[in-house]
Design a protein around this motif. Sequence first.
Motif, PDB file in Angstrom:
ATOM      1  N   ARG A 276       0.808  -1.221   0.000  1.00  0.00           N
ATOM      2  CA  ARG A 276       0.000   0.000   0.000  1.00  0.00           C
ATOM      3  C   ARG A 276       0.841   1.270   0.000  1.00  0.00           C
ATOM      4  NH1 ARG A 276      -4.761  -1.915   4.303  1.00  0.00           N
ATOM      5  NH2 ARG A 276      -6.095  -2.907   2.733  1.00  0.00           N
TER       6      ARG A 276
ATOM      7  N   TRP B 289       0.486   4.396  -2.400  1.00  0.00           N
ATOM      8  CA  TRP B 289      -0.436   5.504  -2.178  1.00  0.00           C
ATOM      9  C   TRP B 289       0.263   6.763  -1.655  1.00  0.00           C
ATOM     10  CZ3 TRP B 289      -5.288   6.623  -3.512  1.00  0.00           C
ATOM     11  CH2 TRP B 289      -6.100   5.583  -3.990  1.00  0.00           C
TER      12      TRP B 289
ATOM     13  N   PRO C 296      -7.004   2.763   1.662  1.00  0.00           N
ATOM     14  CA  PRO C 296      -7.370   4.038   1.035  1.00  0.00           C
ATOM     15  C   PRO C 296      -8.857   4.368   1.163  1.00  0.00           C
ATOM     16  CG  PRO C 296      -7.043   2.373  -0.646  1.00  0.00           C
ATOM     17  CD  PRO C 296      -6.636   1.743   0.649  1.00  0.00           C
TER      18      PRO C 296
ATOM     19  N   GLN D  61      -8.864   7.517  -1.004  1.00  0.00           N
ATOM     20  CA  GLN D  61      -9.251   7.197  -2.379  1.00  0.00           C
ATOM     21  C   GLN D  61     -10.372   8.118  -2.866  1.00  0.00           C
ATOM     22  OE1 GLN D  61     -10.223   3.072  -2.926  1.00  0.00           O
ATOM     23  NE2 GLN D  61     -10.551   3.249  -5.123  1.00  0.00           N
TER      24      GLN D  61
ATOM     25  N   GLY E 232      -4.407   2.601  -6.276  1.00  0.00           N
ATOM     26  CA  GLY E 232      -3.991   3.931  -6.722  1.00  0.00           C
ATOM     27  C   GLY E 232      -3.741   4.029  -8.203  1.00  0.00           C
TER      28      GLY E 232
END
Length: 297
Positions: free
Chosen positions: A117, A120, A231, A237, A272
């Motif tokens: 992750r 991001w 996210p 997000q 992402g």
Amino acid sequence: MNTPPDAQGNPPDGPREPRSDRWSDLGRPPLNAAALRRALVREGGLWSDVDVVQRIGSTNSELVARAEAGKAGEGAVLVAEEQTAGRGRLDRQWTAPPRSGLFFSVLLDPAEVPVARWGWLPLLTGVAVATGLARAAGVDTSLKWPNDVLVTVGDEERKTGGILAERAGDAGVVVGVGINVSLRAEELPVPQAGSLALAGAVSTDRDPLLRAVLRSLEDWYGRWREAGGNPVASGLQETYAAGCATLGRVVRAELPGDRSIVGEAVAIDGDGRLVLATENGVQEPVGAGDIVHLRPA
């Protein structure tokens, strides 16, 4: 009686040298490092140190080197009044006159977040930069996927900032930010560039702008980290998608290996990536590449 030299060191009756020190451009005063530290470095906060240097090749390269040598920890901030070898994505050069912008890098080490992750982080930084600038400079900002900060100059969308994330070995990730603040039209590196001043910013005072951006980054990073890098749970997000100028447009994605895809940018996925809907009805996620906006939304 001998008359002492003046404040610039010129003899009383001798020739006067033009000023070339850090105060020579009064429209672009230097950052106040001590005040920035007082405002940003606090017990329990993210930022552990704020170092302001007058001139450097690249804040990213220097902070990566410090981190790998054990001379910088999470929350270190390195700011340059001038970069001589600033870099953007795809090794593009980033140049600007001294004290005309904000050029800084931060060291982040989200050890509790799965490495999958960490992609991001540049998008998170984009949200934080856009949010901080909108508040402190009073300009409308948007994001071009994955890492450009856009403002409107006249009727044109212009790039005023960029973000570059690099691994620093086992020390974490260094995220670099470059923002054109007071550049005039004749100083722009390319005609498509912009600056906060050209976009009608209510303030181009770099001290409060930098404080606003770093506080916004601390807030978003804290939310994301508390959510384990999720996210959706962190709101990242949704917020990125809401401020992304790329979504809803027909774009060309120029990919590694001299491949390109044309399609409508329809979503930002959970990793992402930019999702493109192509003419043949396929939705294709793009994780790396250069995006060219072909038509307005």
